[in-house]
Design a protein around this motif. Structure first.
Motif, short mmCIF file in Angstrom:
data_model
loop_
_atom_site.label_atom_id
_atom_site.label_comp_id
_atom_site.label_asym_id
_atom_site.label_seq_id
_atom_site.Cartn_x
_atom_site.Cartn_y
_atom_site.Cartn_z
N VAL A 151 0.98 -1.13 -0.23
CA VAL A 151 0.01 -0.16 -0.04
C VAL A 151 0.72 1.34 -0.09
O VAL A 151 1.52 1.39 0.86
N PHE A 152 0.71 2.18 -1.00
CA PHE A 152 1.46 3.46 -1.02
C PHE A 152 0.51 4.24 -0.87
O PHE A 152 -0.47 4.57 -1.66
N LEU A 153 0.92 5.31 0.16
CA LEU A 153 0.07 6.42 0.48
C LEU A 153 0.80 7.68 0.44
O LEU A 153 2.11 7.73 0.84
N ARG A 154 0.16 8.64 -0.17
CA ARG A 154 0.77 10.23 -0.25
C ARG A 154 -0.09 11.12 0.63
O ARG A 154 -1.18 11.34 0.22
N ASP A 178 -4.20 8.79 -2.17
CA ASP A 178 -3.94 10.08 -1.65
C ASP A 178 -4.59 10.61 -0.73
O ASP A 178 -5.93 10.01 -0.54
N PHE A 179 -4.22 11.16 0.30
CA PHE A 179 -4.99 11.77 1.46
C PHE A 179 -4.86 13.45 1.33
O PHE A 179 -3.85 13.67 1.48
N PHE A 180 -6.07 13.82 1.83
CA PHE A 180 -6.26 15.39 1.77
C PHE A 180 -7.00 15.72 3.05
O PHE A 180 -8.11 15.00 3.19
N ASN A 223 -8.77 18.14 4.20
CA ASN A 223 -10.13 18.71 3.89
C ASN A 223 -10.97 17.98 2.81
O ASN A 223 -12.27 18.11 2.72
N GLU A 224 -10.54 17.04 2.18
CA GLU A 224 -11.19 16.06 1.22
C GLU A 224 -11.28 14.68 1.78
O GLU A 224 -12.43 14.22 1.41
N GLY A 225 -10.30 13.98 2.22
CA GLY A 225 -10.43 12.62 2.61
C GLY A 225 -9.38 11.70 1.96
O GLY A 225 -8.49 12.14 1.39
N LEU A 226 -9.53 10.66 1.91
CA LEU A 226 -8.80 9.52 1.61
C LEU A 226 -9.28 8.75 0.23
O LEU A 226 -10.43 8.56 0.00
N TYR A 227 -8.30 9.10 -0.94
CA TYR A 227 -8.97 8.47 -2.01
C TYR A 227 -8.15 7.26 -2.76
O TYR A 227 -6.87 7.50 -2.67
N LEU A 228 -8.92 6.56 -3.18
CA LEU A 228 -8.21 5.16 -3.75
C LEU A 228 -7.90 5.34 -5.31
O LEU A 228 -8.87 5.76 -6.01
N LEU A 229 -6.75 5.70 -5.83
CA LEU A 229 -6.31 5.98 -7.09
C LEU A 229 -6.36 4.97 -8.04
O LEU A 229 -6.73 4.90 -9.21
N ASP A 230 -5.69 3.93 -7.69
CA ASP A 230 -5.52 2.76 -8.41
C ASP A 230 -4.86 1.50 -7.58
O ASP A 230 -4.42 1.61 -6.73
N VAL A 260 3.95 6.72 -9.63
CA VAL A 260 2.94 5.93 -9.00
C VAL A 260 1.92 6.68 -8.52
O VAL A 260 0.74 6.17 -8.81
N TRP A 261 1.99 7.86 -8.06
CA TRP A 261 0.87 8.81 -7.87
C TRP A 261 0.47 9.76 -8.90
O TRP A 261 -0.90 10.01 -8.90
N ASN A 262 1.52 10.27 -9.53
CA ASN A 262 1.14 11.30 -10.64
C ASN A 262 0.26 10.71 -11.85
O ASN A 262 -0.56 11.38 -12.63
N ASN A 263 0.61 9.59 -12.29
CA ASN A 263 0.04 8.99 -13.44
C ASN A 263 -1.61 8.98 -13.40
O ASN A 263 -2.22 9.24 -14.41
#
Length: 290
Positions: free
Chosen positions: A86-89, A149-151, A153-160, A177-180
């Motif tokens: 699991v990779f989290l930014r 990705d975690f923000f 004010n927005e929350g935790l997003y599963l990108l892929d 891995v995050w920017n794509n």
């Protein structure tokens, strides 16, 4: 000069929008209660230590046994827990720490990379200055890498989620891995995804398929065999689907290759390879549920 400045301003705006919070990925629900979020991590851990329960992972703690040290000869050799990553930014500034399964990472880099995870449903907790700000449960698959990705004010997003094959990381730059998922890889359009054929290799693959497989069923079998060891882009899948003769086979292949696509945000391209509007709607409905 004024025109150049205007173009630069527009380009900068596009880059900012590409990375805007909440513009990519699936939002995961925050399961932390208000009471938990108002208590510091130290207070929460002290409360847990006063109870006899444990988290259910490999290293359960029990206050009654903390002072008892004895040899444990009940060894477990070659136990298969599964393997996942699991990779989290967290791109914003702050003192964040992340707890996943029985692992805890605190770093100022904003990148939290967890390896050797068991497959299954795993709780993840995010702390800011020791206070719980987000908690949810991840459905981690074996031999896969989940990217989030975690923000605040927005929350935790599963990108892929990407398959892990042959211990290959699948990218040359950690940021890719995050920017794509934001279509902002910074690699000038070159393929930089895990196990994806470059243009020349894909052309060779197409030539080999057309040489050895004349009918749809043979072509599908040929593609599926290659799919066991490779991933595809939306454009490549569109070409493969369009090469089939019958629309029922096209829709079946388009659905089966969705899980093997590295840029799912562009999968609408594959719909153009289908002959009928009803088939395109069928594919979009399938995508929305997966």
């Amino acid at each position: 000069m004024k025109r150049i400045s205007t173009v630069c301003a527009i380009f900068s705006g596009l880059l900012f929008f590409a990375q805007e919070a909440g513009k990519a990925g699936e939002l995961l629900k925050n399961e932390a209660s208000k009471r938990e979020m108002e208590s510091s991590k130290i207070e929460r851990l002290n409360s847990q230590n006063n109870n006899s329960g444990n988290s259910g992972f490999r290293n359960p703690t029990n206050q009654n046994n903390q002072n008892k040290r004895h040899a444990n000869t009940n060894y477990q050799w070659n136990q298969n827990y599964g393997y996942a990553e699991v990779f989290l930014r967290i791109p914003e500034q702050g003192h964040f720490s992340v707890e996943l399964a029985d692992q805890m990472i605190a770093t100022h880099s904003g990148r939290y990379r967890f390896f050797d995870l068991p497959s299954g449903r795993i709780p993840i907790s995010i702390y800011d200055n020791g206070f719980l700000v987000y908690r949810t449960t991840l459905n981690v698959r074996n031999n896969s890498r989940m990217v989030l990705d975690f923000f605040t004010n927005e929350g935790l997003y599963l990108l892929d989620s990407y398959p892990i094959q042959n211990d290959y990381y699948g990218f040359n730059n950690w940021n890719d891995v995050w920017n794509n998922p934001y279509a902002n890889s910074g690699n000038n359009g070159n393929i930089n995804y895990p196990n994806v054929m470059d243009h020349q290799t894909f052309q060779q693959f197409m030539s080999a398929m057309k040489k050895d497989a004349w009918f749809d069923d043979k072509k599908i079998a040929f593609i599926n065999q290659q799919g066991r060891h490779a991933m595809f882009t939306s454009e490549q899948i569109s070409i493969l689907v369009k090469d089939l003769s019958f629309d029922k086979n096209k829709i079946a292949l388009a659905k089966s290759l969705f899980s093997k696509c590295v840029d799912k945000q562009k999968y609408f391209i594959v719909g153009d390879a289908l002959d009928f509007e009803s088939s395109r709607r069928d594919l979009m409905d399938y995508i929305s549920k997966n």
